[in-house]
Design a protein around this motif. Structure first.
Motif, mmCIF file in Angstrom:
data_model
loop_
_atom_site.group_PDB
_atom_site.id
_atom_site.type_symbol
_atom_site.label_atom_id
_atom_site.label_comp_id
_atom_site.label_asym_id
_atom_site.label_seq_id
_atom_site.Cartn_x
_atom_site.Cartn_y
_atom_site.Cartn_z
ATOM 1 N N TYR A 230 -9.591 -4.402 -7.159
ATOM 2 C CA TYR A 230 -9.394 -4.594 -5.713
ATOM 3 C C TYR A 230 -10.760 -4.721 -5.042
ATOM 4 C CZ TYR A 230 -7.017 -4.131 -1.191
ATOM 5 O OH TYR A 230 -6.520 -4.357 0.066
ATOM 6 N N LYS B 20 -2.869 -1.279 -14.501
ATOM 7 C CA LYS B 20 -3.861 -1.934 -13.646
ATOM 8 C C LYS B 20 -3.746 -3.442 -13.835
ATOM 9 C CE LYS B 20 -7.080 1.958 -14.030
ATOM 10 N NZ LYS B 20 -8.384 2.432 -14.560
ATOM 11 N N THR C 51 -1.264 -5.016 4.081
ATOM 12 C CA THR C 51 -2.584 -4.403 4.260
ATOM 13 C C THR C 51 -3.261 -4.794 5.564
ATOM 14 O OG1 THR C 51 -3.814 -6.167 3.144
ATOM 15 C CG2 THR C 51 -2.915 -4.401 1.760
ATOM 16 N N LYS D 54 0.835 -1.203 0.000
ATOM 17 C CA LYS D 54 0.000 0.000 0.000
ATOM 18 C C LYS D 54 0.870 1.255 0.000
ATOM 19 C CE LYS D 54 -2.974 2.417 3.343
ATOM 20 N NZ LYS D 54 -3.835 2.245 4.509
ATOM 21 N N ILE E 297 -1.444 -1.365 -4.035
ATOM 22 C CA ILE E 297 -2.566 -0.439 -4.178
ATOM 23 C C ILE E 297 -2.076 0.992 -4.000
ATOM 24 C CG2 ILE E 297 -4.374 -2.082 -3.562
ATOM 25 C CD1 ILE E 297 -4.288 -1.043 -0.702
ATOM 26 N N PRO F 1 -11.502 0.658 -7.857
ATOM 27 C CA PRO F 1 -10.158 0.456 -7.286
ATOM 28 C C PRO F 1 -9.449 -0.737 -7.920
ATOM 29 C CG PRO F 1 -11.833 -0.335 -5.760
ATOM 30 C CD PRO F 1 -12.568 0.328 -6.882
ATOM 31 N N VAL G 67 -5.634 -3.112 -8.026
ATOM 32 C CA VAL G 67 -4.254 -3.425 -7.688
ATOM 33 C C VAL G 67 -3.434 -3.102 -8.928
ATOM 34 C CG1 VAL G 67 -2.646 -5.222 -6.988
ATOM 35 C CG2 VAL G 67 -4.998 -5.248 -6.125
ATOM 36 N N THR H 49 -7.185 0.245 1.719
ATOM 37 C CA THR H 49 -7.844 -1.053 1.692
ATOM 38 C C THR H 49 -9.362 -0.994 1.765
ATOM 39 O OG1 THR H 49 -5.931 -2.234 2.549
ATOM 40 C CG2 THR H 49 -8.061 -3.215 3.001
ATOM 41 N N ARG I 27 -8.993 -8.491 -1.593
ATOM 42 C CA ARG I 27 -8.544 -8.001 -0.295
ATOM 43 C C ARG I 27 -8.024 -9.158 0.569
ATOM 44 N NH1 ARG I 27 -6.494 -7.230 3.446
ATOM 45 N NH2 ARG I 27 -6.843 -5.957 5.290
ATOM 46 N N SER J 84 -11.676 -1.715 -1.165
ATOM 47 C CA SER J 84 -12.042 -3.062 -1.610
ATOM 48 C C SER J 84 -13.515 -3.371 -1.371
ATOM 49 C CB SER J 84 -11.179 -4.110 -0.898
ATOM 50 O OG SER J 84 -11.442 -4.123 0.498
ATOM 51 N N ASP K 96 -1.592 8.936 -6.540
ATOM 52 C CA ASP K 96 -2.261 7.924 -7.364
ATOM 53 C C ASP K 96 -2.341 8.328 -8.838
ATOM 54 O OD1 ASP K 96 -4.114 9.946 -7.152
ATOM 55 O OD2 ASP K 96 -5.779 8.667 -6.540
#
Length: 446
Positions: A169, A165, A206, A107, A129, A152, A154, A133, A174, A136, A112
Motif C-alpha cells: 500500500y 497480502k 478511502t 478499510k 486495508i 503496509p 492491501v 490510508t 493509494r 500509504s 489487523d
C-alpha cells in the motif's frame, strides 16, 4: 418474501460541507451529481452523528455499541493490540447467520491479525486495508526502515482461510485502491443477484482521508487541485455501485445507504469543510459529529425527504437487524435503536432524542434535541483541552457555530441532559467497558 439486499457505502473523513446536496459541490470545486441524485431518491439526514475518528465510528457501526464499551477507541500503529475482541458480535455476523452473503471491500481499522480481520467477523470475503490510508505514505518517507516498521499491504481474505497480502500500500496504490474496491463491489453485486442470494455489501472507501490523492483517471479533471479531483472520484465511485444495483434490476429490493465515518479531514493541505458547522474530526464540535447520510429504498423510503432529526451511527446496527427481523444480542448493552419506521416515513420523529459523546475514554459533550452541552472545550485538534468548571450549553438551531453559551437563559435543558448522562454512566458501572488492547480471550464481567 424475498430478503432485502443491503449496500452500505462509507466515505472516509467526508465533511458535511463537501457534497452538493449539503451545500458544497461546485462551491468546493467538485460537483457531486450522482450522490446528489441519490439524496433526491430517498431520505437525506441533516443530523446524522458519528464518533470522533475512524476507529470508534467503525466500532460503533459494526457493534451498535458506543466505543467506550468496546475499547476500540483510537487508531493504533501496526504490531500493537487493537480492534474488536472476538466476543463482540458485528452486524455482518448477524446478517450472515440470517442467510445473507456478506462482503467488505475497503478499510477495516478494527483489527489487523488473524481472528480480528473482517473475514473473521462475519464477512465471507474481504479485500482492502486492515488499518488506515496515511500508511500509504510510509515507504516513501525519509528514513523509513522496514526492519522496525511493518510494510503496509492491501490484503484479501475469505471466511475460514488465512488472510493474504496482495500488494504494498504505497502512494500509487493509494490512488488506485478505490477503483479496485468499486470494481470488486460491482462484481459481488452481479454475482449474488445471478445466484439469487440476498447480500450485505459494506464498502468503506478511502477517500477523502489524507493523503487525499485521486486516481490518475481523475487527476486534473477539476483544475481545482487533488482534493476536488478526489471528490469527483468519490462521487463517480458511488455512482458506479448505484449503476451495478440498477443494472441488475434489483433497486426496489435494495436498501442503499451512503454515509461518512467522520467530520472533515483537518490536516493541511488536505483540509476539508464542515459547511455551516464549526470544527473537524478529533473534536467535539458539531463539524465533527455531523456528517452526510443518505438512504434509498424505492417503494419503502419516500423520495425527496430531508430531516433534521437526530440519528446516530450506532442506530444502523439495530435498524438493519430490524429490517431482516433478526434479534440483537441480549447479553450486552446495545446503544443503537431501531430507526426503520423513521426512515420509511411511518413516523416523522427519530427514535432517539440524544446521546453522549466521548473522545477516547473521556466524555466531552452530550446532545439532546436542539441543544449540546460541552464539558471539555477544544475547537481544534491538539489545541489544548479546556475542562470546563461550568459546562457550555448551545442551542444548535439558533447558534450552529456554537458561539453563544445559553446555560443562563436556557438552563432548564441541563436537567434532561444530566439524566441522560447519569443513565449512561450507570450502564457503564453495571457493564464495565472492555479495556483497550484486551486479548482475544477477554470476556466482560457480567
Amino acid at each position: 418474501m424475498k430478503k432485502t439486499n443491503i449496500v452500505l457505502v462509507l466515505a472516509d473523513n467526508l465533511g458535511w460541507g463537501e457534497l452538493g446536496c449539503y451545500g458544497g459541490g461546485a462551491i468546493r470545486g467538485a460537483p457531486t451529481p450522482r450522490i446528489d441524485a441519490l439524496a433526491k431518491q430517498g431520505i437525506q439526514l441533516l443530523n446524522f452523528n458519528v464518533e470522533s475518528d475512524c476507529v470508534p465510528t467503525r466500532s460503533a457501526l459494526m457493534t451498535g455499541r458506543h466505543p467506550i464499551r468496546t475499547g476500540a477507541l483510537q487508531s493504533v500503529p501496526a504490531g500493537l493490540p487493537q480492534g474488536l475482541i472476538p466476543w463482540e458480535v458485528t452486524i455482518a455476523e448477524l446478517l450472515s447467520k440470517a442467510g445473507y452473503a456478506t462482503a467488505m471491500f475497503g478499510k477495516w481499522h478494527l483489527g489487523d491479525k488473524e481472528g480480528r480481520y473482517p473475514k473473521d467477523k462475519g464477512f465471507d470475503e474481504w479485500y482492502g486495508i486492515p488499518r488506515t490510508t496515511n500508511e500509504s505514505m510510509f515507504t516513501e518517507q525519509v528514513g523509513f526502515d522496514p526492519e522496525v516498521v511493518d510494510v503496509p499491504y492491501v490484503m484479501e481474505g475469505f471466511k475460514g482461510r488465512p488472510a493474504e497480502k496482495r500488494e504494498i500500500y504505497d502512494l500509487e496504490m493509494r490512488r488506485r485502491i478505490d477503483g479496485v474496491l468499486t470494481e470488486k463491489s460491482c462484481d459481488f453485486i452481479r454475482r449474488k443477484v445471478a445466484a439469487d442470494e440476498p447480500y450485505f455489501l459494506y464498502v468503506p472507501l478511502t477517500q477523502l482521508h489524507f493523503p487525499t490523492l485521486p486516481h490518475r483517471d481523475f487527476e486534473g479533471q477539476t483544475k481545482k487541485g487533488d482534493f476536488a479531483d478526489s471528490m469527483i472520484e468519490l462521487d463517480a465511485r458511488v455512482g458506479q455501485i448505484i449503476d451495478a444495483v440498477n443494472e441488475t434490476g434489483t433497486q426496489d429490493n435494495t436498501l442503499f445507504i451512503f454515509a461518512s465515518d467522520n467530520g472533515p479531514e483537518y490536516r493541511r493541505p488536505w483540509r476539508g469543510s464542515a459547511g455551516m458547522w464549526t470544527g473537524t474530526y478529533h473534536t467535539s464540535m458539531e463539524g465533527s459529529l455531523r456528517v452526510p447520510f443518505i438512504a434509498r429504498w424505492p417503494g419503502k423510503i419516500p423520495p425527496g425527504r430531508v430531516s433534521n432529526e437526530i440519528f446516530h451511527v450506532v442506530d444502523i446496527y439495530s435498524t438493519l437487524a430490524a429490517l431482516v427481523d433478526i434479534p440483537i444480542p441480549q447479553d450486552r448493552p446495545i446503544d443503537g435503536v431501531n430507526q426503520l419506521p423513521f426512515l420509511k416515513g411511518e413516523t416523522q420523529n427519530s427514535a432517539r432524542e440524544g446521546f453522549v459523546y466521548f473522545i477516547k475514554n473521556e466524555m466531552r459533550a452530550a446532545k439532546w434535541r436542539d441543544w449540546k452541552m460541552h464539558f471539555v472545550w477544544e475547537k481544534e485538534p491538539n489545541e489544548g483541552a479546556n475542562h470546563l468548571e461550568t459546562p457550555y450549553l448551545f442551542n444548535l438551531v439558533q447558534d450552529p457555530k456554537e458561539e453563544t453559551d445559553v446555560s443562563s437563559t436556557q438552563g432548564w435543558v441541563r436537567g434532561p441532559i444530566r439524566k441522560m448522562i447519569n443513565a449512561f454512566q450507570a450502564s457503564l458501572k453495571e457493564n464495565p467497558p472492555i479495556p483497550p488492547g484486551a486479548p482475544d480471550e477477554f470476556l466482560p464481567k457480567r
